[in-house]
Design a protein around this motif. Structure first.
Motif, mmCIF file in Angstrom:
data_model
loop_
_atom_site.group_PDB
_atom_site.id
_atom_site.type_symbol
_atom_site.label_atom_id
_atom_site.label_comp_id
_atom_site.label_asym_id
_atom_site.label_seq_id
_atom_site.Cartn_x
_atom_site.Cartn_y
_atom_site.Cartn_z
ATOM 1 N N ILE A 154 15.172 0.475 1.840
ATOM 2 C CA ILE A 154 14.143 -0.368 1.235
ATOM 3 C C ILE A 154 14.184 -0.178 -0.278
ATOM 4 N N LYS A 155 14.601 -1.211 -0.989
ATOM 5 C CA LYS A 155 14.801 -1.112 -2.433
ATOM 6 C C LYS A 155 13.529 -1.386 -3.226
ATOM 7 N N LYS A 156 12.570 -2.073 -2.617
ATOM 8 C CA LYS A 156 11.298 -2.312 -3.279
ATOM 9 C C LYS A 156 10.245 -2.560 -2.219
ATOM 10 N N TYR A 157 9.329 -1.598 -2.068
ATOM 11 C CA TYR A 157 8.294 -1.725 -1.058
ATOM 12 C C TYR A 157 6.952 -1.988 -1.720
ATOM 13 N N VAL A 158 6.258 -2.980 -1.207
ATOM 14 C CA VAL A 158 4.927 -3.317 -1.721
ATOM 15 C C VAL A 158 3.950 -3.294 -0.560
ATOM 16 N N LEU A 159 2.850 -2.570 -0.718
ATOM 17 C CA LEU A 159 1.809 -2.541 0.294
ATOM 18 C C LEU A 159 1.113 -3.889 0.279
ATOM 19 N N LYS A 160 1.250 -4.662 1.363
ATOM 20 C CA LYS A 160 0.828 -6.050 1.352
ATOM 21 C C LYS A 160 -0.655 -6.260 1.651
ATOM 22 N N THR A 161 -1.340 -5.227 2.036
ATOM 23 C CA THR A 161 -2.749 -5.387 2.386
ATOM 24 C C THR A 161 -3.614 -4.476 1.530
ATOM 25 N N SER A 172 12.722 7.029 -4.825
ATOM 26 C CA SER A 172 11.964 6.996 -6.090
ATOM 27 C C SER A 172 10.598 6.386 -5.835
ATOM 28 N N GLY A 173 9.697 6.565 -6.800
ATOM 29 C CA GLY A 173 8.353 6.038 -6.645
ATOM 30 C C GLY A 173 7.458 7.001 -5.890
ATOM 31 N N LYS A 203 11.182 3.207 -3.544
ATOM 32 C CA LYS A 203 12.439 2.978 -2.842
ATOM 33 C C LYS A 203 12.594 4.092 -1.808
ATOM 34 N N LEU A 204 13.001 3.730 -0.613
ATOM 35 C CA LEU A 204 13.107 4.753 0.432
ATOM 36 C C LEU A 204 14.151 4.376 1.478
ATOM 37 N N TYR A 205 14.578 5.411 2.221
ATOM 38 C CA TYR A 205 15.448 5.240 3.374
ATOM 39 C C TYR A 205 14.591 5.452 4.616
ATOM 40 N N LEU A 206 14.777 4.608 5.614
ATOM 41 C CA LEU A 206 14.023 4.728 6.855
ATOM 42 C C LEU A 206 14.987 4.639 8.030
ATOM 43 N N ILE A 207 14.849 5.571 8.950
ATOM 44 C CA ILE A 207 15.605 5.490 10.198
ATOM 45 C C ILE A 207 14.637 5.732 11.347
#
Length: 295
Positions: A23-30, A48-49, A86-90
């Motif tokens: 995930i290169k750019k995550y935005v909390l949508k709520t 990062s972030g 930015k994060l990695y998720l598995i």
């Protein structure tokens, strides 16, 4: 977004039990706090972030180089996320882990699944780089498209590399006391240890319960409660994994394999194998040979 990725129906995905995202750019949508039960096993690595989540009653402030393992059935609340996160998720199922772990690493895999409480670990630069490279390896193998032959084996190897590295990281950054296993979890770990050693010869719940000095009913209750699967199914999965390895990697006949796995005869073994895989052992071996030819 995180909810959908963690809780996607992995058994129906093209990769049969595994979900991987960078995930290169995550935005909390709520604006409100989003809460949900985690249905799959999940590992997050922050590049990062900053990211704030609550697991049960514990709030975790995650930032660059933080690692957190989220066990199945954990209640998770998303609290906040920075724009530059930015994060990695598995995420993966117990079935995927069981079928893809190398034999001696089965227990090590479940070591992380049932670890409680969920621990946040801040990695040093070297460990972060190694783990992120393994994440990227899995990602790019899957990105190539359908996994056949050598690609499927590379994914399996990469997944085991991930588990090896996680084991090393947990040994380096935590202690057994910090993981705080309760009695039921310790029994489960011991069960998987004994299962990995004796599954070829011992197929009954009674044997494993006796080895742990508990009743078969109590072992069944613990295993079902923690893993969500009957103990008989886990024993069967281990036997099937051994059978597949023998069918793929040896010159033994089906009758020899039946004897190696302590079945009374080849007919009984074939019925067992087909019941759990929907394919006869001889057909499985033929398909495995064809896959090798096509690589």
């Amino acid at each position: 977004m995180i909810n959908e990725l963690i809780n996607s129906e992995l058994n129906e995905s093209p990769y049969h039990g595994l979900q991987f995202c960078i995930i290169k750019k995550y935005v909390l949508k709520t604006d409100s706090q989003e809460s949900f039960i985690v249905n799959n096993f999940c590992i997050l690595l922050i590049k990062s972030g900053a990211f704030k989540i609550q697991l049960k009653d514990t709030v975790h402030d995650l930032s660059a180089q933080d690692l957190i393992v989220i066990p199945k059935n954990t209640f998770l609340t998303l609290l906040d996320a920075e724009d530059k996160l930015k994060l990695y998720l598995i995420a993966f199922t117990a079935e995927f882990a069981t079928q893809n772990c190398f034999k001696k690493e089965l227990v090590n895999a479940f070591y992380f699944y049932i670890a409680r409480p969920s621990l946040k670990i801040t990695l040093d630069q070297k460990d972060f780089l190694v783990l992120s490279l393994i994440y990227k390896l899995i990602y790019f193998i899957r990105k190539e498209g359908k996994l056949d032959g050598i690609e499927a084996e590379l994914q399996r190897i990469s997944f085991n590399l991930l588990l090896y590295e996680l084991r090393s990281i947990h040994a380096k950054y935590t202690s057994q006391a910090a993981l705080n296993f309760n009695r039921k979890e310790r029994i489960l770990i011991q069960f998987f240890t004994i299962l990995s050693i004796h599954c070829k010869k011992q197929h009954s719940v009674k044997f494993y319960a006796g080895s742990l000095f508990i009743t078969a009913g109590y072992l069944s209750k613990i295993v079902k409660q923690i893993t969500g699967k009957p103990v008989k199914i886990l024993i069967a999965e281990s036997i099937i994994a051994e059978a597949k390895n023998l069918l793929e990697d040896s010159q033994l006949s089906v009758a020899d394999i039946a004897e190696e796995l302590s079945f009374s005869n080849s007919s009984t073994f074939c019925v067992f194998f087909k019941r759990h895989t929907s394919i006869a052992p001889s057909r499985y071996r033929t398909n495995a040979i064809e896959r090798l030819k096509n690589q």
